[in-house]
Write an enzyme that holds these catalytic residues in place. Structure first.
Site, PDB file in Angstrom:
ATOM      1  N   HIS A 194      15.390  19.070 -38.467  1.00  0.00           N
ATOM      2  CA  HIS A 194      16.246  17.825 -37.995  1.00  0.00           C
ATOM      3  C   HIS A 194      17.776  17.795 -38.601  1.00  0.00           C
ATOM      4  O   HIS A 194      18.686  17.177 -38.415  1.00  0.00           O
ATOM      5  CB  HIS A 194      15.612  16.570 -37.946  1.00  0.00           C
ATOM      6  CG  HIS A 194      14.508  16.670 -36.766  1.00  0.00           C
ATOM      7  ND1 HIS A 194      13.205  17.303 -37.047  1.00  0.00           N
ATOM      8  CD2 HIS A 194      14.656  16.258 -35.853  1.00  0.00           C
ATOM      9  CE1 HIS A 194      12.656  17.090 -35.863  1.00  0.00           C
ATOM     10  NE2 HIS A 194      13.408  16.613 -34.991  1.00  0.00           N
ATOM     11  N   GLU A 196       8.165  20.408 -23.597  1.00  0.00           N
ATOM     12  CA  GLU A 196       8.386  21.115 -25.113  1.00  0.00           C
ATOM     13  C   GLU A 196       6.855  21.530 -25.747  1.00  0.00           C
ATOM     14  O   GLU A 196       6.913  21.915 -26.876  1.00  0.00           O
ATOM     15  CB  GLU A 196       9.043  19.998 -26.053  1.00  0.00           C
ATOM     16  CG  GLU A 196       8.549  18.616 -26.280  1.00  0.00           C
ATOM     17  CD  GLU A 196       9.353  17.880 -27.370  1.00  0.00           C
ATOM     18  OE1 GLU A 196       9.950  18.232 -27.833  1.00  0.00           O
ATOM     19  OE2 GLU A 196       9.013  16.579 -27.084  1.00  0.00           O
ATOM     20  N   ASP A 245      10.838  22.295 -30.098  1.00  0.00           N
ATOM     21  CA  ASP A 245       9.329  22.175 -30.149  1.00  0.00           C
ATOM     22  C   ASP A 245       8.812  23.448 -29.233  1.00  0.00           C
ATOM     23  O   ASP A 245       7.610  24.162 -29.748  1.00  0.00           O
ATOM     24  CB  ASP A 245       8.998  20.957 -29.723  1.00  0.00           C
ATOM     25  CG  ASP A 245       9.011  20.024 -30.949  1.00  0.00           C
ATOM     26  OD1 ASP A 245       8.653  20.529 -32.135  1.00  0.00           O
ATOM     27  OD2 ASP A 245       9.629  18.793 -30.682  1.00  0.00           O
ATOM     28  N   CYS A 267      17.551  20.373 -23.576  1.00  0.00           N
ATOM     29  CA  CYS A 267      18.045  19.677 -24.638  1.00  0.00           C
ATOM     30  C   CYS A 267      17.768  20.139 -25.856  1.00  0.00           C
ATOM     31  O   CYS A 267      18.212  19.376 -26.734  1.00  0.00           O
ATOM     32  CB  CYS A 267      17.795  18.238 -24.401  1.00  0.00           C
ATOM     33  SG  CYS A 267      16.045  17.991 -24.347  1.00  0.00           S
TER      34      CYS A 267
HETATM   35  C1  PEP Z   1      13.173  19.614 -28.750  1.00  0.00           C
HETATM   36  O1  PEP Z   1      11.950  19.943 -29.303  1.00  0.00           O
HETATM   37  O2  PEP Z   1      13.607  20.894 -28.528  1.00  0.00           O
HETATM   38  C2  PEP Z   1      13.845  18.408 -28.758  1.00  0.00           C
HETATM   39  C3  PEP Z   1      15.076  18.343 -28.129  1.00  0.00           C
HETATM   40  O3  PEP Z   1      13.272  17.396 -29.579  1.00  0.00           O
HETATM   41  P1  PEP Z   1      13.350  17.108 -31.032  1.00  0.00           P
HETATM   42  O4  PEP Z   1      14.110  18.227 -31.490  1.00  0.00           O
HETATM   43  O5  PEP Z   1      13.907  15.758 -31.224  1.00  0.00           O
HETATM   44  O6  PEP Z   1      11.857  17.572 -31.526  1.00  0.00           O
HETATM   45 MG    MG Z   2      11.024  17.856 -29.912  1.00  0.00          MG
END
Ligand code: PEP
Ligand code: MG
Length: 840
Positions: free
Chosen positions: A463, A694, A718, A765
């Site tokens: 993150h 995901e 994910d 995304c």
């Molecule tokens: C992902 O898992 O690609 C996603 C967009 O969600 P996050 O990165 O917030 O887990």
């Molecule tokens: Mg995710």
């Protein structure tokens, strides 16, 4: 295991006369030039300025601690009182020189018996003071009813009288006393993590348990006391338990230590591999890592140093200070429990939790409070004492835990002050260097003009990487421990695209980097100038390019960068530092502000994706062995539906084109559960409801999901972690955690095809959407929308404009048959090279 002798039950009314162990001047402890003794951190008593060199037993009892350094001795009297005689101050540093012991640890002694001698002349020239405190270390069970101070005493003369406190004396040990000898088999000795786990294990049993090693003892309720045993690999440990479940407690600790030994041996290859990763330099002075956010920067290496908290020295009375300290510790504990980290940092935080709950630290601080210190001063003295002990053990693992203690000291002092630490303000152009950065630390840096981030650990989809990419700041992760050797203030070239950090570059390298920066800057300006134009492929197909947002403030900037809306609003990022849940009105206000900043463009609000590597303090999950596979995303939300319901109600209040997106969906049952809630909350109709694809389950069942959802959004971060079975926070696996792996691409292709067949839009995304090498392949497998980091939008649009659908399809179909992510990247680089030749 062998049975031990139980200590005699203490007599309630018995007064114990403590004799002066050595002849000399008896003084109040306050005269000791050491805050630990003067502050009664180790207990109350009397200090003797010795005029003789022999220490005698002050009462009948058993020698329970006589360290190898021989500078101090603890005796347990027959009524249970424990008396520490500490010859001189800071005499531990003499490592036993000048001292002779006449008894062994465990020996039974009679009052007046000779137990130690010391060479006064030798000591006098080497130590700060010969003052010898005689203190009662379990003072919570006894009171001093009489003491002699302010005059000369002879050895053997009555020095203090102790009376057991009512209630405390009633402590008895029903059941047996059991002990076992163990050989400590842990590769790093008894460090914080095992100590914290021993604390937790022992709590489950009705038994008082002690560990002993090298002549020292520690109550297993105290992680710091166990660490201070300094038990290194191969040390002989004795576990002793008393009470009804003594045998079970001893067995559980023995088993636990064996299990930890296995785990640590299994994890042991990590360190050399990490070091090898760091050592894998392209040339001298160049460290390599994993691209966490693309870009190039020239800057100055800066370590983040935390600001010093204010310290109130005056006490408002022991009770008020104790109350304040307990509140501050609890505040920090709740924050630590809710901080969004995963991987190796979880262990460190577990150790922090154990320190915060450590009874010996608390007792030491409480003694300081009773001696008139303020909460801050007492807490600081208690922690520093332990930190100094750990540093003195000459063990790098334990020295690192000393740093943890100092970090906790600061956190509790800030909590006591009621103020929040000022946000870190590194100088403009700084390239920040850290072992690992917490998402909350990055959030606190908002507004600082940082040129780049480098972390020894972390990964491309962590993150922190997402936040850095959102800010358009280049970031390199998983560089390894060599990163921390980069001198503060050194000039560095961070080429995150190439995965390199060049330290103290020569003039030629600097000039080349400046030229590259100049070229990028011109291209960036051109991309930016065209950013508001739609992204149409060279043969006309429109691709929708939106932005991922983690804060309301990013929305306006995203629009300025040409984003056609928000494809993913990560709402959990809004509440990383919250200990109480935001209510409906507060949430609605924030979402409305984001919608307005987007000026009528779509806003896709993802419901809270808490848990896993983003725990939220106000939505606590039970401790999990594997949080990434545990209660996170929608599963966590459906477990506490009230929070989800509040969030949905807040979203329903927003005026404008809002869509709802659900994280970590596996199948239609998940989607239906939320549909039902929405139907109840908005019988007249709710916004569009989409699901993240995901998990492998969602990708494989994308046809079923597409039949019921209004749209699909593929989360490649994910999806990659779960398809490749590699933790997205794992530092060693980071280089291989690549969403362009053909296995991941095939699932993306399957999900995009299922959406197209159902006539529903599918976009991406995850981090792959911001990757210039990935864009043609995603389009080629049927993805028609990308939601990227705002800063990546102009270049992404420019890249799409230069592609044709045919070229994308041909490259994608070839990629699906390749054996590895590296081969896929090589293919794109060769057939459809991006402008910067980016290698991310
Ligand atoms: C992902 O898992 O690609 C996603 C967009 O969600 P996050 O990165 O917030 O887990
Ligand atoms: Mg995710």
């Amino acid at each position: 295991m062998k049975p031990l002798e139980s200590p005699p039950a203490p007599g309630v009314s018995e007064v114990l006369v403590v004799q002066a162990p050595v002849a000399g001047w008896a003084a109040p402890l306050d005269e000791a030039p050491d805050p630990v003794f003067a502050g009664r951190m180790l207990g109350d008593g009397v200090a003797i300025d010795p005029t003789a060199e022999t220490v005698h037993a002050p009462c009948d009892g058993v020698i329970i601690a006589l360290p190898r350094t021989r500078h101090a001795v603890t005796i347990r009297a027959d009524n249970g009182a424990e008396l520490l005689i500490h010859v001189g101050l800071e005499t531990v540093a003499l490592a036993g020189e000048g001292f002779t012991a006449h008894v062994d640890e465990g020996a039974r002694v009679r009052r007046g018996e000779k137990i130690l001698t010391f060479d006064m002349d030798f000591l006098a020239g080497r130590v700060r003071s010969l003052l010898t405190p005689v203190v009662i270390t379990n003072g919570e069970r006894f009171e001093i009813v009489h003491r002699v101070t302010g005059r000369e005493v002879r050895a053997g003369e009555a020095l203090m009288q102790l009376r057991p406190l009512a209630g405390a004396a009633a402590v008895t040990h029903a059941g047996e006393t059991v002990s076992a000898e163990l050989l400590l088999d842990l590769p790093h000795g008894l460090h914080a993590r095992p100590a914290a786990r021993v604390v937790a294990t022992a709590q489950a049993f009705q038994a008082e348990v002690e560990l002993a090693a090298g002549g020292r003892r520690a109550d297993v309720r105290s992680a710091v006391a166990m660490m201070a045993l300094g038990a290194s690999p191969g040390a002989h440990l004795t576990v002793t338990a008393r009470g009804p479940e003594a045998a079970q407690a001893v067995e559980a600790i023995r088993t636990l230590l064996a299990v930890i030994a296995e785990e640590e041996r299994a994890a042991a290859p990590l360190a050399p591999t990490l070091a090898a990763l760091a050592a894998h330099t392209k040339e001298a002075g160049v460290l390599t890592g994993v691209t966490a956010a693309p870009g190039l920067a020239i800057g100055v290496a800066v370590r983040l140093t935390p600001p010093e908290p204010p310290l109130v020295e005056a006490s408002r009375g022991a009770e008020a200070e104790s109350h304040a300290l307990a509140g501050a510790i609890e505040e920090v504990r709740a924050r630590v429990a809710g901080s969004g980290v995963g991987g190796a940092q979880r262990d460190i935080l577990a150790a922090h939790q154990a320190f915060l709950a450590d009874p010996e630290l608390r007792a030491a601080a409480e003694r300081g409070l009773r001696a008139g210190l303020s909460a801050g001063v007492a807490w600081r003295a208690a922690l520093r004492r332990v930190a100094a002990d750990l540093q003195a053990l000459d063990d790098p693992h334990l020295a690192a835990r000393a740093d943890d203690l100092l970090d906790l000291e600061r956190q509790v002092l800030w909590a006591l002050s009621g103020e929040t630490p000022p946000p870190p303000r590194p100088p403009a152009g700084a390239v920040l260097i850290a072992e690992e950065l917490l998402p909350s630390q990055l959030v606190a840096l908002e507004g600082a003009r940082v040129a780049g981030f480098c972390t020894a650990r972390g990964g491309a989809t962590s993150h922190v990487a997402i936040l850095a990419a959102a800010a358009g700041v280049p970031a390199l992760a998983a560089i390894g421990p060599d990163l921390l050797q980069v001198p503060e203030g050194a000039t560095v070239i961070l080429d995150a695209d190439a995965g390199t950090l060049r330290v103290a570059p020569d003039r030629a390298a600097l000039e080349a980097a400046q030229a590259a920066l100049g070229a990028r800057e011109s291209r960036r300006r051109a991309d930016r100038a065209a950013a508001a134009e739609p992204a149409a492929l060279a043969d006309g197909l429109r691709i929708e390019v939106m932005a991922n947002l983690g804060a309301v403030a990013e929305a306006a900037e995203a629009v300025a960068q040409g984003a056609e809306g928000c494809g993913l609003f990560r709402t959990e990022f809004l509440y990383l530092d919250r200990t109480v849940p935001p209510d409906e009105a507060e949430q609605a206000g924030l979402y409305q502000a984001a919608a307005e900043a987007l000026g009528g463009r779509p806003l896709t609000i993802r419901t809270l994706d808490a848990g896993g590597d983003k725990p939220l303090a106000f939505a606590p999950a039970p401790a999990e062995t594997n949080p990434a596979l545990g209660l996170r995303g929608l599963r966590a939300a459906l477990r506490t539906p009230a929070l989800l319901r509040t969030q949905l109600a807040a979203i329903l209040k927003v005026r404008g084109p809002v869509r709802i997106l659900l994280p970590m969906v596996n199948d239609v049952a998940d989607l239906r559960a939320v549909r039902r809630m929405l139907d109840e909350l908005a019988p007249a109709g709710a916004p569009q409801l989409g699901v993240m694809v995901e998990t492998p389950a969602a990708a494989l069942l994308a046809d079923q999901l597409a039949a019921e959802a209004d749209f699909l959004s593929i989360g490649t971060n994910d999806l990659t972690q779960y398809v490749l079975a590699m933790d997205r926070e794992h530092p060693e696996l980071a280089p291989r955690l690549d969403g362009l792996h053909p296995a991941v691409l095939r699932l993306i292709a399957q999900a995009a095809a299922a959406a197209a067949a159902a006539g529903k839009p599918a976009s991406v995304c995850g981090g792959l959407a911001s990757d210039p090498l990935a864009a043609p392949l995603l389009v080629g497998v049927g993805v028609r929308g990308l939601s990227a980091a705002p800063a990546a939008v102009p270049a992404l649009k420019a890249r799409l404009r230069g592609l044709t659908l045919d070229a994308c399809r041909v490259a994608a179909h070839a990629a699906l048959d390749l054996p590895s992510a590296e081969a896929v990247r090589a293919l794109v680089r060769e057939r459809l090279p991006p402008a910067d030749g980016a290698s991310s």
